[in-house]
Design a protein around this motif. Structure first.
Motif, PDB file in Angstrom:
ATOM      1  N   LEU A 237       3.006  -4.646   8.461  1.00  0.00           N
ATOM      2  CA  LEU A 237       3.496  -4.944   7.105  1.00  0.00           C
ATOM      3  C   LEU A 237       5.026  -4.957   7.084  1.00  0.00           C
ATOM      4  O   LEU A 237       5.642  -5.774   6.411  1.00  0.00           O
ATOM      5  CB  LEU A 237       2.963  -3.900   6.115  1.00  0.00           C
ATOM      6  CG  LEU A 237       3.201  -4.189   4.639  1.00  0.00           C
ATOM      7  CD1 LEU A 237       2.428  -5.413   4.194  1.00  0.00           C
ATOM      8  CD2 LEU A 237       2.819  -3.006   3.769  1.00  0.00           C
ATOM      9  N   MET A 238       5.625  -4.067   7.863  1.00  0.00           N
ATOM     10  CA  MET A 238       7.090  -3.975   7.890  1.00  0.00           C
ATOM     11  C   MET A 238       7.745  -5.202   8.534  1.00  0.00           C
ATOM     12  O   MET A 238       8.961  -5.373   8.471  1.00  0.00           O
ATOM     13  CB  MET A 238       7.527  -2.690   8.626  1.00  0.00           C
ATOM     14  CG  MET A 238       7.230  -1.431   7.857  1.00  0.00           C
ATOM     15  SD  MET A 238       8.005  -1.445   6.232  1.00  0.00           S
ATOM     16  CE  MET A 238       6.599  -1.227   5.177  1.00  0.00           C
TER      17      MET A 238
ATOM     18  N   MET B 229       7.315  -8.054   7.392  1.00  0.00           N
ATOM     19  CA  MET B 229       7.718  -8.917   6.276  1.00  0.00           C
ATOM     20  C   MET B 229       9.204  -8.727   5.957  1.00  0.00           C
ATOM     21  O   MET B 229       9.956  -9.693   5.998  1.00  0.00           O
ATOM     22  CB  MET B 229       6.824  -8.695   5.056  1.00  0.00           C
ATOM     23  CG  MET B 229       5.404  -9.217   5.264  1.00  0.00           C
ATOM     24  SD  MET B 229       4.234  -8.772   3.961  1.00  0.00           S
ATOM     25  CE  MET B 229       4.923  -9.658   2.561  1.00  0.00           C
TER      26      MET B 229
ATOM     27  N   SER C   1      -0.227   0.871   2.898  1.00  0.00           N
ATOM     28  CA  SER C   1      -0.959   0.231   3.988  1.00  0.00           C
ATOM     29  C   SER C   1      -0.871  -1.284   3.949  1.00  0.00           C
ATOM     30  O   SER C   1      -0.649  -1.884   2.909  1.00  0.00           O
ATOM     31  CB  SER C   1      -2.428   0.647   3.918  1.00  0.00           C
ATOM     32  OG  SER C   1      -3.154   0.035   4.955  1.00  0.00           O
ATOM     33  N   VAL C   2      -1.094  -1.873   5.111  1.00  0.00           N
ATOM     34  CA  VAL C   2      -1.062  -3.327   5.254  1.00  0.00           C
ATOM     35  C   VAL C   2      -2.300  -3.946   4.620  1.00  0.00           C
ATOM     36  O   VAL C   2      -2.298  -5.089   4.186  1.00  0.00           O
ATOM     37  CB  VAL C   2      -0.925  -3.722   6.742  1.00  0.00           C
ATOM     38  CG1 VAL C   2      -2.145  -3.278   7.537  1.00  0.00           C
ATOM     39  CG2 VAL C   2      -0.727  -5.214   6.909  1.00  0.00           C
TER      40      VAL C   2
ATOM     41  N   PHE D 195      15.558  -1.731   8.415  1.00  0.00           N
ATOM     42  CA  PHE D 195      14.333  -2.476   8.716  1.00  0.00           C
ATOM     43  C   PHE D 195      14.351  -3.092  10.112  1.00  0.00           C
ATOM     44  O   PHE D 195      13.313  -3.164  10.765  1.00  0.00           O
ATOM     45  CB  PHE D 195      14.033  -3.500   7.616  1.00  0.00           C
ATOM     46  CG  PHE D 195      13.489  -2.832   6.383  1.00  0.00           C
ATOM     47  CD1 PHE D 195      12.152  -2.501   6.304  1.00  0.00           C
ATOM     48  CD2 PHE D 195      14.324  -2.477   5.340  1.00  0.00           C
ATOM     49  CE1 PHE D 195      11.645  -1.834   5.201  1.00  0.00           C
ATOM     50  CE2 PHE D 195      13.828  -1.807   4.231  1.00  0.00           C
ATOM     51  CZ  PHE D 195      12.486  -1.497   4.158  1.00  0.00           C
TER      52      PHE D 195
ATOM     53  N   VAL E 145       8.785   5.081   8.841  1.00  0.00           N
ATOM     54  CA  VAL E 145       8.690   3.979   7.884  1.00  0.00           C
ATOM     55  C   VAL E 145       9.152   4.456   6.509  1.00  0.00           C
ATOM     56  O   VAL E 145       9.696   3.696   5.724  1.00  0.00           O
ATOM     57  CB  VAL E 145       7.238   3.431   7.841  1.00  0.00           C
ATOM     58  CG1 VAL E 145       7.035   2.483   6.676  1.00  0.00           C
ATOM     59  CG2 VAL E 145       6.912   2.724   9.150  1.00  0.00           C
TER      60      VAL E 145
ATOM     61  N   VAL F 118       5.388  -4.112  -0.634  1.00  0.00           N
ATOM     62  CA  VAL F 118       6.604  -4.444   0.118  1.00  0.00           C
ATOM     63  C   VAL F 118       7.612  -5.209  -0.745  1.00  0.00           C
ATOM     64  O   VAL F 118       8.818  -4.991  -0.658  1.00  0.00           O
ATOM     65  CB  VAL F 118       6.254  -5.293   1.360  1.00  0.00           C
ATOM     66  CG1 VAL F 118       7.463  -6.016   1.899  1.00  0.00           C
ATOM     67  CG2 VAL F 118       5.683  -4.411   2.444  1.00  0.00           C
TER      68      VAL F 118
ATOM     69  N   MET G 281      13.224  -0.490  12.480  1.00  0.00           N
ATOM     70  CA  MET G 281      11.944   0.147  12.193  1.00  0.00           C
ATOM     71  C   MET G 281      10.899  -0.155  13.268  1.00  0.00           C
ATOM     72  O   MET G 281      10.791  -1.276  13.744  1.00  0.00           O
ATOM     73  CB  MET G 281      11.455  -0.315  10.832  1.00  0.00           C
ATOM     74  CG  MET G 281      10.388   0.584  10.269  1.00  0.00           C
ATOM     75  SD  MET G 281      10.059   0.143   8.567  1.00  0.00           S
ATOM     76  CE  MET G 281      11.381   1.013   7.710  1.00  0.00           C
ATOM     77  N   GLY G 282      10.136   0.868  13.612  1.00  0.00           N
ATOM     78  CA  GLY G 282       9.027   0.669  14.531  1.00  0.00           C
ATOM     79  C   GLY G 282       9.395   0.870  15.986  1.00  0.00           C
ATOM     80  O   GLY G 282       8.629   0.522  16.879  1.00  0.00           O
TER      81      GLY G 282
ATOM     82  N   LEU H 152       6.283   7.884  11.659  1.00  0.00           N
ATOM     83  CA  LEU H 152       6.615   6.548  12.165  1.00  0.00           C
ATOM     84  C   LEU H 152       7.996   6.077  11.701  1.00  0.00           C
ATOM     85  O   LEU H 152       8.414   4.961  12.012  1.00  0.00           O
ATOM     86  CB  LEU H 152       5.566   5.536  11.700  1.00  0.00           C
ATOM     87  CG  LEU H 152       4.237   5.517  12.456  1.00  0.00           C
ATOM     88  CD1 LEU H 152       3.199   4.723  11.673  1.00  0.00           C
ATOM     89  CD2 LEU H 152       4.409   4.922  13.839  1.00  0.00           C
TER      90      LEU H 152
ATOM     91  N   LEU I 291       3.219  -0.955  10.432  1.00  0.00           N
ATOM     92  CA  LEU I 291       4.303  -1.614  11.170  1.00  0.00           C
ATOM     93  C   LEU I 291       4.167  -3.128  11.125  1.00  0.00           C
ATOM     94  O   LEU I 291       5.154  -3.854  11.189  1.00  0.00           O
ATOM     95  CB  LEU I 291       4.349  -1.112  12.615  1.00  0.00           C
ATOM     96  CG  LEU I 291       4.749   0.362  12.739  1.00  0.00           C
ATOM     97  CD1 LEU I 291       4.702   0.802  14.194  1.00  0.00           C
ATOM     98  CD2 LEU I 291       6.140   0.602  12.164  1.00  0.00           C
TER      99      LEU I 291
ATOM    100  N   THR J 155      11.017  -9.719  -1.801  1.00  0.00           N
ATOM    101  CA  THR J 155      11.446  -8.933  -0.643  1.00  0.00           C
ATOM    102  C   THR J 155      12.887  -9.303  -0.278  1.00  0.00           C
ATOM    103  O   THR J 155      13.721  -8.436   0.003  1.00  0.00           O
ATOM    104  CB  THR J 155      10.537  -9.241   0.572  1.00  0.00           C
ATOM    105  OG1 THR J 155       9.178  -9.169   0.151  1.00  0.00           O
ATOM    106  CG2 THR J 155      10.777  -8.274   1.699  1.00  0.00           C
TER     107      THR J 155
END
Lengths: 319, 313
Positions: free
Chosen positions: B176-177, B179, A222-223, A309, A259, A205, A312-313, A257, B174, A181
């Protein structure tokens, strides 16, 4: 053709049409074309109805469809001069991660992706697309190489997630994912990711921390898998439908979202019904993004990812 | 069990039993079963005096024990969108959050603070396992970014205590993001040439291990802490065999090259001070009892002091 559970009624109609045609082939006097054509039309309508508004759980099934084009199909069809590069120079070559130098419309680049395999033999070889630490470390090495020679990086995401095995843990799976990452964030070249099937958790990721992330219409990201989430939060792995719903793992929700950046349309009935046109659409999307990003300097590319990033969110789905 | 515990509603019941808890409670060590006097256990930083088992410590207790004279200044974490996915499993996510807030008295699963340890100014981010398993959602991500920014702004090292079951599933993608987001935070500290030290405490698992917890300049773990990506239960289910004794424990990871050190909680502070002062080119720390600071410094004064220090060095 493999049918999914929810496609059973469709399978019946298509099966009937096929049966009729088979009968006609052995008996020249029979005229079945009219009936067969009617069945075909019925099948088309059913298909359109089924896929018009796929539930999140059905999308998971489509995303995992065994006939869906895999990373190797994309590489074979889209790229020329593909030269696979192997190994992490530490321990092994992870078969779940493929990658190497290639050209897309003559543009040289580095392509990296998860490969799930096509049949039992190759699925076992590829560990069902679940990378071990070596896979991430190979990807880190290839990203480094691309960075030094100023080649853009394209990653194709299709993995259930990292491999929960003893050796993978002993060899520092967490560290390997974290470093991968980090490498994605650091390289001064364009990085484009496309989720072509399953984007499973940390394993995804590690390759998808990109300037632009696109997803195929019926892919998921997905997580945690809906089954895993159901067994933890509902204490019942059979509640995967509810979990899939709650997790918001579809391309459409992730786009809302912010993302992901783009959704690539799939042919009617999913990528597995027309792999070639799906692969071509993905190619067009990657090429378009790479052209867009080509004007950015190395620093701007790094900054672009960081800002993306960090921001994000900010917005939820609540509205 | 008596008739009243069956009769009285659970909530009221717990209220009663809580009131009955005396100050001088005895706790039982979950490892060796020794009864430990509460006050003694607190003085011992939650470590069993008989078997050295390191018990869970809340983030607040940890910070109080860590900073000189227990003095630290918490700073604000930008509040993220609450319940971005309107997530609901058997309970609504906001209800789960409220329950955790009530049970812990904390706002979320991470506290960020600044202060001095051994007269060495640092910024600390401390994860709280008792708050929804310390899980990493938007708030924890924001907290780590805020801590990194503070460290860079004040030119101080960042020390992070990790403790988490992994990602906050209720925040879906979100979580996960976080990370990549927290990895950006680590990069900011690194770009500024400041130390980033991770102390891994029990348990540190999942996406937390696979991001900021494994990106430290120095990795120190508490003894016997479980540190992994996939937990032992998941692995046993996958490979269908029993795992060796001590698998994924701190000492095991040390043997496999994933950690620099495994350090007893009582020695952690001195070790952090010593490492940080070397990395920051500061003279060795004065050990032993330190006189209390004259007053709590204002943040502005601290900035000046640390700038003056780096100018000297």
């Amino acid at each position: 053709m493999n049918y999914l559970e929810f496609e059973k009624p469709l399978a019946e109609v298509e099966g009937k049409a096929e049966e009729l045609r088979a009968m006609a082939r052995s008996n020249a006097e029979m005229d079945i074309e009219k009936e067969a054509a009617a069945l075909d039309r019925k099948a088309q309508t059913m298909l359109a109805d089924l896929y018009k508004d796929l539930s999140p759980w059905r999308k998971c099934q489509v995303a995992r469809h065994p006939d869906r084009p895999h990373c190797s199909d994309y590489i074979e069809t889209l790229f020329t001069d593909y030269t696979p590069l192997a190994g992490d120079r530490n321990f092994a070559d992870d078969q779940a991660v493929m990658g190497g130098l290639a050209r897309l419309n003559d543009r040289p680049l580095m392509v990296i992706g998860h490969e799930k395999g096509k049949d039992t033999q190759s699925r076992i070889e590829k560990n069902f697309g679940m990378a071990r630490p070596e896979g991430y470390r190979k990807a880190i090495r290839l990203m480094d190489l691309a960075d030094r020679f100023n080649l853009p990086v394209v990653t194709l995401i299709d993995t259930p997630g990292a491999y929960p095995g003893k050796g993978a843990e002993e060899r520092g799976q967490s560290e390997a994912i974290a470093r991968s990452t980090e490498k994605c964030l650091k390289i001064g070249v364009p990085l484009v990711s496309v989720v072509i099937g399953e984007g499973g958790s940390g394993g995804a990721v590690a390759f998808a921390t990109a300037n632009r992330v696109a997803m195929l219409e019926h892919s998921i990201y997905s997580v945690i898998s809906p089954e895993g989430c159901a067994s933890i939060l509902w204490k019942d792995a059979e509640k995967m439908r509810e979990a899939a719903e709650a997790l918001r793992l579809t391309a459409q929700d992730l786009h809302k979202l912010d993302v992901i950046d783009r959704i690539i349309a799939e042919p009617m009935g999913g990528a597995q019904r027309d792999p070639d046109s799906t692969i071509q659409s993905v190619g067009v999307c990657i090429d378009d993004i790479l052209t867009q990003l080509s004007s950015l300097s190395r620093d701007e590319l790094v900054q672009d990812r960081r800002t993306k990033f960090l921001n994000m969110g900010q917005s939820g789905l609540a509205a | 069990m008596n008739w009243i515990s069956n009769y009285v509603r659970p909530k009221i019941n717990s209220l009663f039993s809580r009131r009955e808890v005396p100050e001088n409670l005895w706790s039982k060590c979950p490892e060796c079963g020794t009864m430990l006097f509460h006050r003694e256990l607190t003085e011992n930083l939650g470590v069993c005096s008989s078997c050295d088992h390191h018990m869970a410590l809340s983030a607040r207790d940890r910070l109080t024990a860590l900073f000189d004279n227990g003095v630290f200044t918490e700073f604000e974490v930008p509040q993220p969108t609450t319940d971005p996915l309107t997530f609901r499993d058997q309970k609504k996510y906001p209800d789960r959050l409220r329950t955790a807030q009530r049970d812990t008295g904390e706002k979320e699963a991470m506290i960020v603070a600044e202060g001095e340890i051994g007269r060495t100014p640092i910024v600390v981010a401390c994860q709280d396992f008792s708050f929804m398993g310390g899980s990493m959602g938007m708030f924890v991500g924001n907290a780590i970014i805020a801590a990194a920014q503070r460290a860079v702004q004040r030119k101080r090292p960042l020390v992070l205590f990790s403790a988490a079951g992994g990602a906050r599933m209720q925040e879906g993608i979100l979580s996960l993001m976080q990370m990549p987001r927290t990895t950006v935070a680590v990069e900011m500290v690194r770009d500024a040439g400041l130390p980033y030290i991770v102390v891994l405490t029990h348990p540190t698992t999942g996406g937390v291990t696979a991001s900021y917890a494994m990106l430290g300049d120095v990795h120190i773990a508490e003894p016997n802490a479980l540190i992994c990506f996939a937990g032992p239960r998941v692995i046993e289910q996958t490979i269908r065999e029993k795992l060796p004794e001590g698998f994924q424990r701190a000492e095991y990871l040390l043997d496999h090259g994933m950690l620099d050190r495994v350090t007893h909680r009582r020695d952690m502070k001195n070790e952090l001070v010593s490492i940080i002062r070397m990395l920051m080119h500061e003279p060795p720390a004065v050990t032993g009892e330190l006189p209390a600071p004259d007053m709590v410094e204002t943040p502005e004064a601290q900035t000046d002091a640390s700038q003056a220090q780096s100018a000297d060095g």
